[in-house]
Design an enzyme around this catalytic site. Structure first.
Site, PDB file in Angstrom:
ATOM      1  N   ARG A  62      35.853 -39.656  62.372  1.00  0.00           N
ATOM      2  CA  ARG A  62      34.868 -39.069  63.013  1.00  0.00           C
ATOM      3  C   ARG A  62      34.421 -37.752  62.829  1.00  0.00           C
ATOM      4  O   ARG A  62      33.537 -37.596  62.316  1.00  0.00           O
ATOM      5  CB  ARG A  62      34.240 -38.923  64.447  1.00  0.00           C
ATOM      6  N   THR A  63      35.492 -36.897  62.173  1.00  0.00           N
ATOM      7  CA  THR A  63      35.132 -35.265  61.610  1.00  0.00           C
ATOM      8  C   THR A  63      34.471 -35.719  60.603  1.00  0.00           C
ATOM      9  O   THR A  63      33.567 -34.684  60.315  1.00  0.00           O
ATOM     10  CB  THR A  63      36.752 -34.001  62.067  1.00  0.00           C
ATOM     11  N   LYS A  90      51.653 -32.636  46.712  1.00  0.00           N
ATOM     12  CA  LYS A  90      52.720 -32.325  45.828  1.00  0.00           C
ATOM     13  C   LYS A  90      53.265 -30.932  45.525  1.00  0.00           C
ATOM     14  O   LYS A  90      54.174 -29.833  45.347  1.00  0.00           O
ATOM     15  CB  LYS A  90      52.156 -32.178  43.726  1.00  0.00           C
ATOM     16  N   ARG A 112      40.396 -29.594  57.411  1.00  0.00           N
ATOM     17  CA  ARG A 112      41.677 -29.434  58.447  1.00  0.00           C
ATOM     18  C   ARG A 112      42.396 -29.993  58.030  1.00  0.00           C
ATOM     19  O   ARG A 112      43.183 -30.205  56.848  1.00  0.00           O
ATOM     20  CB  ARG A 112      40.938 -31.179  58.828  1.00  0.00           C
ATOM     21  N   HIS A 140      39.449 -26.256  67.308  1.00  0.00           N
ATOM     22  CA  HIS A 140      38.487 -27.499  66.376  1.00  0.00           C
ATOM     23  C   HIS A 140      37.507 -27.407  67.320  1.00  0.00           C
ATOM     24  O   HIS A 140      36.955 -27.426  67.962  1.00  0.00           O
ATOM     25  CB  HIS A 140      38.849 -28.949  66.729  1.00  0.00           C
TER      26      HIS A 140
HETATM   27  C1  NCD Z   1      40.971 -35.079  67.585  1.00  0.00           C
HETATM   28  C2  NCD Z   1      41.502 -34.054  66.619  1.00  0.00           C
HETATM   29  O1  NCD Z   1      41.612 -34.350  65.756  1.00  0.00           O
HETATM   30  O2  NCD Z   1      41.839 -32.809  67.318  1.00  0.00           O
HETATM   31  N1  NCD Z   1      39.664 -35.938  67.116  1.00  0.00           N
HETATM   32  C3  NCD Z   1      38.345 -35.291  66.433  1.00  0.00           C
HETATM   33  O3  NCD Z   1      38.379 -34.969  65.639  1.00  0.00           O
HETATM   34  N2  NCD Z   1      37.989 -36.568  67.185  1.00  0.00           N
HETATM   35  C4  NCD Z   1      41.482 -35.178  68.415  1.00  0.00           C
HETATM   36  C5  NCD Z   1      43.073 -36.293  68.565  1.00  0.00           C
HETATM   37  O4  NCD Z   1      43.356 -36.763  67.229  1.00  0.00           O
HETATM   38  O5  NCD Z   1      43.097 -36.889  69.029  1.00  0.00           O
END
Ligand code: NCD
Length: 318
Positions: A62-63, A90, A112, A140
């Site tokens: 989703r992010t 790599k 990320r 986050h």
């Molecule tokens: C979270 C994350 O990646 O930190 N998920 C997200 O971004 N919706 C939490 C998780 O992965 O459990």
């Protein structure tokens, strides 16, 4: 270059440095974008000509999609660079990867990564805005913002004095850390709930005691807090960050939110979860899909929050 009032750095690396006014102004901007997210008014063109790189070196559903939709609703374009296909697999360093993308002339980098502090490291080495989409166990921020926005909607814009329990694998959770900053800045008190192995004791002292800010406490007994909470945020057990350690065998019995526990909550106590959900472990199907659940509202708000962040950092003509 940024026109945003909520950042002086030109990046969004975490919620730790944002005060109440800055958080609320960002959320006001996100609220204004909701009609576009819902499709009731057309998108905007404030990011026309802008290219945003999604550098996602850890899995995401989703992010990443939410950032892409947010950028596109504002007329921007997105290139995705994913962990398994990038040269990071790599052995190229995070900074090298980001610097190369920046050198191609992108206008912003959404990152990320598994390194706590990775987003800040990139920000030191590139000239374009960097948005942290989750760095290891650190922060986050857009998730913290969308959670704050969802709770503010539920509680008519005022969280002061409310008690929010965050339940589960706090040790692994950047979501919990961003929420600690965001929720306490909004005046809410936070109880971190989980087994000792999953709730680091030092988290009660990282948030400063200051007037107007909520306080953080810890409980190892979910049943004992159910009567006193105004909202419950359930977290995923992040099996990928554990080597079979730290997760008690009776986790579901002690910390899972099943129907019996949900029924004990006062009426109107909402349930949040950042996703993805381990259904049947931390959260029962019926509760995840039940009337208390704000989970899909969180997802919708996430697009609006990311529009506000991208607009603030990347649109020069606002
Ligand atoms: C979270 C994350 O990646 O930190 N998920 C997200 O971004 N919706 C939490 C998780 O992965 O459990």
């Amino acid at each position: 270059m940024t026109t945003a009032t909520w950042t002086s750095s030109g990046h969004l690396l975490g919620l730790e440095d944002l005060g109440r006014d800055q958080l609320f102004s960002l959320i006001d901007e996100a609220e204004a974008f909701l009609p576009i997210v819902r499709g009731t008014v057309p998108g905007d063109s404030m990011l026309e000509g802008r290219i945003i790189a999604n550098l996602f070196l850890e899995n995401s559903t989703r992010t990443r999609v939410s950032f892409s939709i947010a950028a596109q609703r504002l007329g921007g374009r997105v290139v995705d660079l994913l962990g398994s296909t990038s040269s990071a697999s790599k052995g190229e360093s995070l900074v090298d990867t980001a610097a190369n993308i920046a050198a191609m002339g992108v206008d912003g980098i959404v990152v990320r990564c598994s390194d706590s502090g990775g987003a800040a490291l990139i920000a030191e080495h590139v000239e374009v805005p960097v948005i942290n989409a989750g760095d290891g166990r650190h922060e986050h921020p857009t998730q913290g913002l969308l959670d704050l926005m969802t709770l503010l909607q539920h509680f008519d814009g005022d969280l002061s004095g409310k008690t929010i329990a965050i339940v589960g694998d706090i040790a692994s959770s950047r979501v919990a850390r961003s929420n600690l900053w965001g929720l306490t800045a909004a005046g809410a008190n936070v109880i971190l709930v989980g087994p000792e192995s999953l709730v680091p004791g030092e988290l009660t002292s990282i948030v400063p005691r200051e007037p107007g800010r909520g306080v953080v406490s810890i409980s190892h007994d979910l049943d004992a807090v159910l009567d006193s909470v105004d909202a419950l945020m359930m977290l995923r057990i992040q099996f990928e960050r554990h080597d079979g350690d730290g997760i008690p065998e009776d986790y579901r019995e002690r910390y899972g939110l099943d129907i019996a526990r949900a029924d004990r909550l006062a009426g109107g106590v909402p349930i949040l979860h950042p996703g993805p959900i381990n259904r049947g472990l931390e959260l029962a199907h019926e509760v995840a899909d039940g009337s208390r659940s704000l989970i899909l509202q969180q997802v919708t708000n996430g697009v609006a929050v990311r529009m506000a962040v991208l607009a603030g950092l990347l649109a020069s003509n606002r």
